[in-house]
Design a protein around this motif. Structure first.
Motif, PDB file in Angstrom:
ATOM      1  N   LEU A 141       5.141  65.062 -75.879  1.00  0.00           N
ATOM      2  CA  LEU A 141       6.255  65.349 -74.978  1.00  0.00           C
ATOM      3  C   LEU A 141       7.556  64.766 -75.534  1.00  0.00           C
ATOM      4  N   LEU A 142       7.509  63.533 -76.031  1.00  0.00           N
ATOM      5  CA  LEU A 142       8.705  62.931 -76.623  1.00  0.00           C
ATOM      6  C   LEU A 142       9.180  63.742 -77.826  1.00  0.00           C
ATOM      7  N   GLN A 143       8.256  64.145 -78.688  1.00  0.00           N
ATOM      8  CA  GLN A 143       8.633  64.954 -79.847  1.00  0.00           C
ATOM      9  C   GLN A 143       9.308  66.255 -79.402  1.00  0.00           C
ATOM     10  N   LYS A 144       8.771  66.871 -78.361  1.00  0.00           N
ATOM     11  CA  LYS A 144       9.360  68.111 -77.851  1.00  0.00           C
ATOM     12  C   LYS A 144      10.762  67.865 -77.310  1.00  0.00           C
ATOM     13  N   LYS A 145      10.954  66.778 -76.612  1.00  0.00           N
ATOM     14  CA  LYS A 145      12.269  66.465 -76.055  1.00  0.00           C
ATOM     15  C   LYS A 145      13.302  66.223 -77.149  1.00  0.00           C
ATOM     16  N   PHE A 146      12.857  65.757 -78.301  1.00  0.00           N
ATOM     17  CA  PHE A 146      13.752  65.555 -79.434  1.00  0.00           C
ATOM     18  C   PHE A 146      13.834  66.798 -80.322  1.00  0.00           C
ATOM     19  N   GLY A 147      13.098  67.849 -79.965  1.00  0.00           N
ATOM     20  CA  GLY A 147      13.111  69.072 -80.758  1.00  0.00           C
ATOM     21  C   GLY A 147      12.333  68.943 -82.058  1.00  0.00           C
ATOM     22  N   LEU A 148      11.341  68.056 -82.089  1.00  0.00           N
ATOM     23  CA  LEU A 148      10.580  67.792 -83.303  1.00  0.00           C
ATOM     24  C   LEU A 148       9.142  68.282 -83.239  1.00  0.00           C
ATOM     25  N   SER A 149       8.822  69.068 -82.253  1.00  0.00           N
ATOM     26  CA  SER A 149       7.448  69.529 -82.086  1.00  0.00           C
ATOM     27  C   SER A 149       7.238  70.847 -82.813  1.00  0.00           C
ATOM     28  N   ILE A 150       6.116  70.952 -83.491  1.00  0.00           N
ATOM     29  CA  ILE A 150       5.718  72.193 -84.147  1.00  0.00           C
ATOM     30  C   ILE A 150       4.355  72.555 -83.568  1.00  0.00           C
ATOM     31  N   ASP A 151       4.313  73.634 -82.788  1.00  0.00           N
ATOM     32  CA  ASP A 151       3.090  73.992 -82.068  1.00  0.00           C
ATOM     33  C   ASP A 151       1.870  74.100 -82.967  1.00  0.00           C
ATOM     34  N   GLU A 152       2.028  74.678 -84.158  1.00  0.00           N
ATOM     35  CA  GLU A 152       0.885  74.843 -85.050  1.00  0.00           C
ATOM     36  C   GLU A 152       0.289  73.484 -85.432  1.00  0.00           C
ATOM     37  N   ILE A 153       1.133  72.486 -85.550  1.00  0.00           N
ATOM     38  CA  ILE A 153       0.658  71.152 -85.905  1.00  0.00           C
ATOM     39  C   ILE A 153       0.058  70.461 -84.682  1.00  0.00           C
ATOM     40  N   GLU A 154       0.750  70.545 -83.553  1.00  0.00           N
ATOM     41  CA  GLU A 154       0.290  69.865 -82.333  1.00  0.00           C
ATOM     42  C   GLU A 154      -1.056  70.384 -81.857  1.00  0.00           C
ATOM     43  N   ASN A 155      -1.328  71.661 -82.081  1.00  0.00           N
ATOM     44  CA  ASN A 155      -2.555  72.264 -81.577  1.00  0.00           C
ATOM     45  C   ASN A 155      -3.726  72.153 -82.547  1.00  0.00           C
ATOM     46  N   GLY A 156      -3.497  71.599 -83.719  1.00  0.00           N
ATOM     47  CA  GLY A 156      -4.567  71.482 -84.709  1.00  0.00           C
ATOM     48  C   GLY A 156      -4.995  70.042 -84.889  1.00  0.00           C
ATOM     49  N   ASP A 157      -5.842  69.815 -85.884  1.00  0.00           N
ATOM     50  CA  ASP A 157      -6.314  68.471 -86.193  1.00  0.00           C
ATOM     51  C   ASP A 157      -5.480  67.814 -87.291  1.00  0.00           C
ATOM     52  N   SER A 158      -4.475  68.519 -87.757  1.00  0.00           N
ATOM     53  CA  SER A 158      -3.650  68.022 -88.854  1.00  0.00           C
ATOM     54  C   SER A 158      -2.805  66.832 -88.412  1.00  0.00           C
ATOM     55  N   GLN A 159      -2.542  65.924 -89.330  1.00  0.00           N
ATOM     56  CA  GLN A 159      -1.618  64.823 -89.066  1.00  0.00           C
ATOM     57  C   GLN A 159      -0.256  65.125 -89.685  1.00  0.00           C
ATOM     58  N   ASP A 160      -0.027  66.388 -90.090  1.00  0.00           N
ATOM     59  CA  ASP A 160       1.291  66.768 -90.577  1.00  0.00           C
ATOM     60  C   ASP A 160       2.294  66.565 -89.449  1.00  0.00           C
ATOM     61  N   HIS A 161       3.510  66.259 -89.848  1.00  0.00           N
ATOM     62  CA  HIS A 161       4.537  66.060 -88.835  1.00  0.00           C
ATOM     63  C   HIS A 161       5.909  66.163 -89.469  1.00  0.00           C
ATOM     64  N   ASN A 162       6.909  66.349 -88.616  1.00  0.00           N
ATOM     65  CA  ASN A 162       8.284  66.321 -89.085  1.00  0.00           C
ATOM     66  C   ASN A 162       8.604  64.905 -89.543  1.00  0.00           C
ATOM     67  N   ILE A 163       9.379  64.797 -90.594  1.00  0.00           N
ATOM     68  CA  ILE A 163       9.775  63.472 -91.037  1.00  0.00           C
ATOM     69  C   ILE A 163      11.261  63.250 -90.746  1.00  0.00           C
ATOM     70  N   ASN A 164      11.666  63.708 -89.578  1.00  0.00           N
ATOM     71  CA  ASN A 164      13.030  63.536 -89.134  1.00  0.00           C
ATOM     72  C   ASN A 164      13.231  62.175 -88.492  1.00  0.00           C
ATOM     73  N   MET A 165      14.452  61.751 -88.513  1.00  0.00           N
ATOM     74  CA  MET A 165      14.817  60.508 -87.866  1.00  0.00           C
ATOM     75  C   MET A 165      15.932  60.838 -86.878  1.00  0.00           C
ATOM     76  N   ILE A 166      15.880  60.243 -85.714  1.00  0.00           N
ATOM     77  CA  ILE A 166      16.865  60.478 -84.681  1.00  0.00           C
ATOM     78  C   ILE A 166      17.741  59.235 -84.572  1.00  0.00           C
ATOM     79  N   ILE A 167      19.040  59.456 -84.567  1.00  0.00           N
ATOM     80  CA  ILE A 167      19.981  58.361 -84.340  1.00  0.00           C
ATOM     81  C   ILE A 167      20.831  58.800 -83.164  1.00  0.00           C
ATOM     82  N   GLY A 168      20.947  57.959 -82.158  1.00  0.00           N
ATOM     83  CA  GLY A 168      21.745  58.363 -81.003  1.00  0.00           C
ATOM     84  C   GLY A 168      21.994  57.212 -80.045  1.00  0.00           C
ATOM     85  N   ASN A 169      22.774  57.536 -79.025  1.00  0.00           N
ATOM     86  CA  ASN A 169      23.033  56.549 -77.974  1.00  0.00           C
ATOM     87  C   ASN A 169      22.895  57.211 -76.624  1.00  0.00           C
TER      88      ASN A 169
END
Length: 169
Positions: A141-169
């Motif tokens: 849910l947090l990843q989705k709120k930051f726009g970092l969710s990829i359904d194909e990854i979330e629904n599988g057994d893979s540990q692949d993920h976005n390697i983005n960093m969020i900076i904000g206030n």
């Protein structure tokens, strides 16, 4: 023909610092700001075993640097953590006072608070940078709120993920 340009980690750290400092000058209620209505107040556990709420305890009214990792990641997570450790060193005592760093595990089954503590110790992480774990659905849910969710990854057994960093206030 393309020319490869190497940018030093120090230059990247300085650019990151400038971004963080600029964010610290922008009021948190600026137009377009997202707050409690956008970010869930899910319960997470720190690498020190403390229960915290994402919005209320971690990000509300703070300048933050957030990334998503997992400790058994074979490549990118360790490299990203090492670079962020250098940034933490450059920022010095500001981290934990007016800038807060958070690394959230995408593998909460394996990344217990104890494992996250070992990982933080391995990188000589200083106070002000917190490693977090929680329920898998809450982290997605947090990843989705930051726009970092990829359904194909979330629904599988893979540990692949976005390697983005969020900076904000």
């Amino acid at each position: 023909m393309y020319k490869y340009v190497s940018i030093s980690r120090r230059v990247i750290a300085v650019l990151l610092l400038a971004t963080i400092m600029t964010l610290g000058m922008i009021p948190s209620d600026s137009k377009g700001a997202r707050g409690a209505n956008h970010f869930p107040n899910v319960l997470l556990i720190t690498h020190e075993g403390k229960a915290v709420y994402f919005y209320e305890d971690l990000i509300k009214d703070k300048v933050v640097v957030i990334n998503f990792i997992y400790t058994s990641c074979p490549n990118s997570c360790s490299l990203e953590t090492a670079h962020l450790r250098e940034v933490q060193s450059i920022l010095g005592n500001r981290v934990g006072q007016d800038i807060f760093m958070y690394s959230i595990s995408i593998d909460p089954v394996q990344d217990t608070p104890e494992i996250l503590k070992q990982y933080a110790d391995k990188f000589n992480v200083r106070p002000g940078w917190t490693f977090l774990t929680g329920k898998k659905d809450d982290i997605i849910l947090l990843q989705k709120k930051f726009g970092l969710s990829i359904d194909e990854i979330e629904n599988g057994d893979s540990q692949d993920h976005n390697i983005n960093m969020i900076i904000g206030n």
